[in-house]
Design an enzyme around this catalytic site. Structure first.
Site, mmCIF file in Angstrom:
data_model
loop_
_atom_site.group_PDB
_atom_site.id
_atom_site.type_symbol
_atom_site.label_atom_id
_atom_site.label_comp_id
_atom_site.label_asym_id
_atom_site.label_seq_id
_atom_site.Cartn_x
_atom_site.Cartn_y
_atom_site.Cartn_z
ATOM 1 N N ASN A 4 -0.534 2.886 -1.528
ATOM 2 C CA ASN A 4 0.021 2.683 -0.185
ATOM 3 C C ASN A 4 0.724 1.338 -0.032
ATOM 4 O O ASN A 4 1.167 0.980 1.056
ATOM 5 C CB ASN A 4 -1.064 2.848 0.888
ATOM 6 C CG ASN A 4 -2.201 1.853 0.712
ATOM 7 O OD1 ASN A 4 -2.266 1.135 -0.288
ATOM 8 N ND2 ASN A 4 -3.116 1.818 1.676
ATOM 9 N N THR A 5 0.822 0.588 -1.142
ATOM 10 C CA THR A 5 1.487 -0.710 -1.068
ATOM 11 C C THR A 5 1.893 -1.186 -2.454
ATOM 12 O O THR A 5 1.374 -0.705 -3.468
ATOM 13 C CB THR A 5 0.561 -1.762 -0.399
ATOM 14 O OG1 THR A 5 1.281 -2.978 -0.192
ATOM 15 C CG2 THR A 5 -0.662 -2.043 -1.266
ATOM 16 N N TYR B 107 -11.737 -12.303 -11.372
ATOM 17 C CA TYR B 107 -10.567 -11.433 -11.504
ATOM 18 C C TYR B 107 -10.171 -11.311 -12.971
ATOM 19 O O TYR B 107 -9.914 -10.206 -13.472
ATOM 20 C CB TYR B 107 -9.414 -11.995 -10.680
ATOM 21 C CG TYR B 107 -8.104 -11.264 -10.876
ATOM 22 C CD1 TYR B 107 -7.911 -9.995 -10.324
ATOM 23 C CD2 TYR B 107 -7.071 -11.821 -11.621
ATOM 24 C CE1 TYR B 107 -6.720 -9.309 -10.510
ATOM 25 C CE2 TYR B 107 -5.878 -11.156 -11.807
ATOM 26 C CZ TYR B 107 -5.700 -9.893 -11.252
ATOM 27 O OH TYR B 107 -4.519 -9.218 -11.458
#
Length: 318
Positions: free
Chosen positions: A50-51, A202
């Site tokens: 969605n992005t 991350y």
């Protein structure tokens, strides 16, 4: 005189950088997917579609005629993106389904619904991710980075693997990062409870993506399913939303950062390019095989991570 020269440099340098930006950006985003493959009748799942990179990846696959599932946490936003893609491409087979990778119940519900709905799955793009989150845990008690970026996609892939095998030839693309070079798999601190750094967490999760890809490729030999990990480049996206420092850095160097469309090229290359099967398990950047760290080449760590991941998710260690 020196002060005057410094002042002049400060005034002129931003202008020079602005003028040079198109050339520098072109140099930093040299990889372009050149495949002309069309996808009528093919079924694709893209997580985090969605992005950003996921949206651009889904749009291009829809443009080529695939039936594309946007698997995202924010369904309302996903529906808006689906309509945009449908309008842009003319392909009405762009569907949105709820998928929260921080909750194994949501992952299992997505997989159950998809398997009941579709007879085939030809391409799985494990694109979604989180970056530099303050210390937090998923619904199942996993540290957020390793939980979403690695374990969430590990479980999703496991649940969809038989469908991918039945649909062979099929492909799995795992979006990793150059940041994996700073990553380490600390099995004694996988959930970050003994020590934690958001940036390194991350990096660890991106290393896990590559190790997962390599071990998955080893296990899938001869199945007709191939898998690849990719570094999309430094891309303008919502991934840095949790870090004000990174948002500032992205803004400062915005002239040199890839657009989401440019960032999607290597994922598309690995999903579409013909003859790539012999390179299953490899890591790609700018649409070419690239070097990975020594840790990322360690087969012993890859196999142990696989077993630990299965144990954490309650999956059989076949």
């Amino acid at each position: 005189m020196v002060e005057l020269l410094l002042l002049l440099l400060l005034l002129v340098l931003p202008f020079l950088l602005y003028m040079a930006a198109p050339q520098i950006r072109k140099m930093l985003s040299s990889g372009v997917c050149t495949s002309a493959v069309q996808l009528p009748g093919k079924v694709v799942v893209v997580t985090g579609a969605n992005t950003g990179i996921g949206k651009e990846t889904a749009k291009e696959l829809a443009q080529r005629g695939a039936r594309v599932y946007l698997a995202c946490r924010d369904v309302e936003k996903g529906e808006l993106v689906a309509k945009e893609i449908q309008t842009t491409t003319g392909n009405q087979q762009v569907l949105v389904r709820k998928l929260d990778l921080s909750d194994t119940k949501s992952i299992r519900a997505f997989a159950k619904g998809f398997l009941a709905e579709e007879k085939h799955l030809h391409i799985l793009i494990n694109n979604a991710g989180v970056m530099m989150c303050p210390y937090s845990k998923t619904a199942d008690g996993f540290e957020m980075h390793i939980g979403v970026n690695h374990l969430g996609h590990f479980l999703l892939t496991h649940l969809l693997l038989e469908k991918l095998k039945e649909s062979a030839p099929s492909r799995i693309v795992n979006v990793s990062s150059l940041a994996h070079h700073l990553g380490r798999i600390h099995f004694h601190n996988l959930q970050g409870e003994k020590f934690y750094n958001a940036g390194l967490a991350y990096c660890h999760s991106k290393l896990a993506n590559i190790l997962f890809t390599q071990e998955l490729a080893r296990r899938l030999k001869g199945s007709g399913v191939t898998t690849y990990s990719v570094h999309p480049g430094t891309v303008q996206s919502e991934l840095v939303r949790h870090s004000s420092f990174m948002r500032w850095m992205w803004w400062l160097f915005s002239f040199f950062i890839k657009t989401p469309q440019q960032g999607a090229q290597t994922s598309l290359h690995c999903a579409l390019t013909e003859g790539l099967e012999i390179l299953s398990g490899n890591h790609f950047s700018d649409c070419h095989v690239t070097w990975v760290s020594a840790q990322a080449r360690n087969e012993t760590i890859a196999r142990r991570l696989w077993d630990v991941s299965c144990d954490l998710l309650g999956l059989p260690m076949d």
